[in-house]
Design a protein around this motif. Structure first.
Motif, mmCIF file in Angstrom:
data_model
loop_
_atom_site.group_PDB
_atom_site.id
_atom_site.type_symbol
_atom_site.label_atom_id
_atom_site.label_comp_id
_atom_site.label_asym_id
_atom_site.label_seq_id
_atom_site.Cartn_x
_atom_site.Cartn_y
_atom_site.Cartn_z
ATOM 1 N N VAL A 127 -5.615 -19.426 4.858
ATOM 2 C CA VAL A 127 -6.977 -19.093 4.440
ATOM 3 C C VAL A 127 -6.937 -17.719 3.788
ATOM 4 O O VAL A 127 -6.354 -16.778 4.326
ATOM 5 C CB VAL A 127 -7.980 -19.156 5.626
ATOM 6 C CG1 VAL A 127 -7.579 -18.242 6.762
ATOM 7 C CG2 VAL A 127 -9.394 -18.844 5.161
ATOM 8 N N ASP A 128 -7.517 -17.629 2.591
ATOM 9 C CA ASP A 128 -7.634 -16.357 1.880
ATOM 10 C C ASP A 128 -8.999 -15.772 2.224
ATOM 11 O O ASP A 128 -10.015 -16.431 2.018
ATOM 12 C CB ASP A 128 -7.527 -16.566 0.362
ATOM 13 C CG ASP A 128 -6.151 -17.078 -0.040
ATOM 14 O OD1 ASP A 128 -5.158 -16.614 0.546
ATOM 15 O OD2 ASP A 128 -6.077 -17.933 -0.940
ATOM 16 N N VAL A 129 -8.994 -14.558 2.742
ATOM 17 C CA VAL A 129 -10.238 -13.922 3.170
ATOM 18 C C VAL A 129 -10.449 -12.638 2.371
ATOM 19 O O VAL A 129 -9.546 -11.817 2.253
ATOM 20 C CB VAL A 129 -10.201 -13.571 4.678
ATOM 21 C CG1 VAL A 129 -11.575 -13.119 5.146
ATOM 22 C CG2 VAL A 129 -9.720 -14.759 5.504
ATOM 23 N N VAL B 148 -13.226 -23.455 9.841
ATOM 24 C CA VAL B 148 -12.586 -22.150 9.686
ATOM 25 C C VAL B 148 -13.374 -21.277 8.709
ATOM 26 O O VAL B 148 -13.666 -20.112 8.989
ATOM 27 C CB VAL B 148 -11.115 -22.303 9.242
ATOM 28 C CG1 VAL B 148 -10.511 -20.962 8.862
ATOM 29 C CG2 VAL B 148 -10.303 -22.959 10.357
ATOM 30 N N GLU B 149 -13.743 -21.840 7.556
ATOM 31 C CA GLU B 149 -14.517 -21.062 6.579
ATOM 32 C C GLU B 149 -15.857 -20.639 7.170
ATOM 33 O O GLU B 149 -16.297 -19.505 6.988
ATOM 34 C CB GLU B 149 -14.746 -21.886 5.305
ATOM 35 C CG GLU B 149 -13.485 -22.052 4.477
ATOM 36 C CD GLU B 149 -13.653 -22.946 3.254
ATOM 37 O OE1 GLU B 149 -12.727 -22.986 2.445
ATOM 38 O OE2 GLU B 149 -14.712 -23.598 3.099
ATOM 39 N N GLY B 150 -16.501 -21.543 7.894
ATOM 40 C CA GLY B 150 -17.807 -21.234 8.502
ATOM 41 C C GLY B 150 -17.705 -20.117 9.518
ATOM 42 O O GLY B 150 -18.540 -19.209 9.547
ATOM 43 N N ALA B 151 -16.678 -20.178 10.367
ATOM 44 C CA ALA B 151 -16.498 -19.147 11.394
ATOM 45 C C ALA B 151 -16.266 -17.782 10.753
ATOM 46 O O ALA B 151 -16.814 -16.770 11.208
ATOM 47 C CB ALA B 151 -15.332 -19.515 12.307
ATOM 48 N N LEU B 152 -15.458 -17.746 9.694
ATOM 49 C CA LEU B 152 -15.169 -16.475 9.036
ATOM 50 C C LEU B 152 -16.374 -15.950 8.263
ATOM 51 O O LEU B 152 -16.672 -14.762 8.294
ATOM 52 C CB LEU B 152 -13.965 -16.627 8.098
ATOM 53 C CG LEU B 152 -12.626 -16.814 8.805
ATOM 54 C CD1 LEU B 152 -11.547 -17.180 7.803
ATOM 55 C CD2 LEU B 152 -12.227 -15.565 9.579
ATOM 56 N N LYS C 4 -15.907 -13.667 1.535
ATOM 57 C CA LYS C 4 -15.398 -14.951 1.054
ATOM 58 C C LYS C 4 -14.250 -15.409 1.931
ATOM 59 O O LYS C 4 -13.393 -14.620 2.301
ATOM 60 C CB LYS C 4 -14.922 -14.796 -0.387
ATOM 61 C CG LYS C 4 -14.440 -16.076 -1.030
ATOM 62 C CD LYS C 4 -14.010 -15.794 -2.466
ATOM 63 C CE LYS C 4 -13.258 -16.967 -3.045
ATOM 64 N NZ LYS C 4 -12.550 -16.610 -4.261
ATOM 65 N N ALA C 5 -14.261 -16.698 2.256
ATOM 66 C CA ALA C 5 -13.150 -17.305 2.995
ATOM 67 C C ALA C 5 -12.850 -18.631 2.332
ATOM 68 O O ALA C 5 -13.749 -19.452 2.148
ATOM 69 C CB ALA C 5 -13.527 -17.509 4.455
ATOM 70 N N GLU C 6 -11.596 -18.824 1.941
ATOM 71 C CA GLU C 6 -11.220 -20.049 1.240
ATOM 72 C C GLU C 6 -9.948 -20.626 1.844
ATOM 73 O O GLU C 6 -8.885 -20.024 1.778
ATOM 74 C CB GLU C 6 -11.015 -19.749 -0.243
ATOM 75 C CG GLU C 6 -10.908 -20.997 -1.079
ATOM 76 C CD GLU C 6 -10.954 -20.691 -2.571
ATOM 77 O OE1 GLU C 6 -10.369 -21.459 -3.327
ATOM 78 O OE2 GLU C 6 -11.552 -19.677 -2.968
#
Length: 68
Positions: A41-43, A19-23, A31-33
């Motif tokens: 996920v916080d974007v 998910v982080e990689g895709a975002l 930033k995606a966490e």
């Protein structure tokens, strides 16, 4: 701009990385966490370059469901 998306189906480190990689590949996302415990996920992103619909689609392409 910051937004928290609720994502169902994430359960492990691989899910987090997917998910982080895709975002993070999206232009405008700085930033995606992922928080596995909260299923979210916080974007952090530039809303002049990317929107929630595009981020949602990127997550869904990884096989996860995003709740509005």
């Amino acid at each position: 701009m910051e937004k928290t998306l609720n994502v169902q189906g994430m359960s492990c480190g691989h899910c987090k990385m997917s998910v982080e990689g895709a975002l993070n590949k999206l232009d405008g996302v700085s930033k995606a966490e992922v928080n596995l415990d909260a299923a979210s996920v916080d974007v952090t992103f530039d809303d002049s370059k990317v929107n929630v619909a595009v981020m949602k689609e990127a997550i869904e392409e990884q096989g996860y469901d995003v709740e509005a």
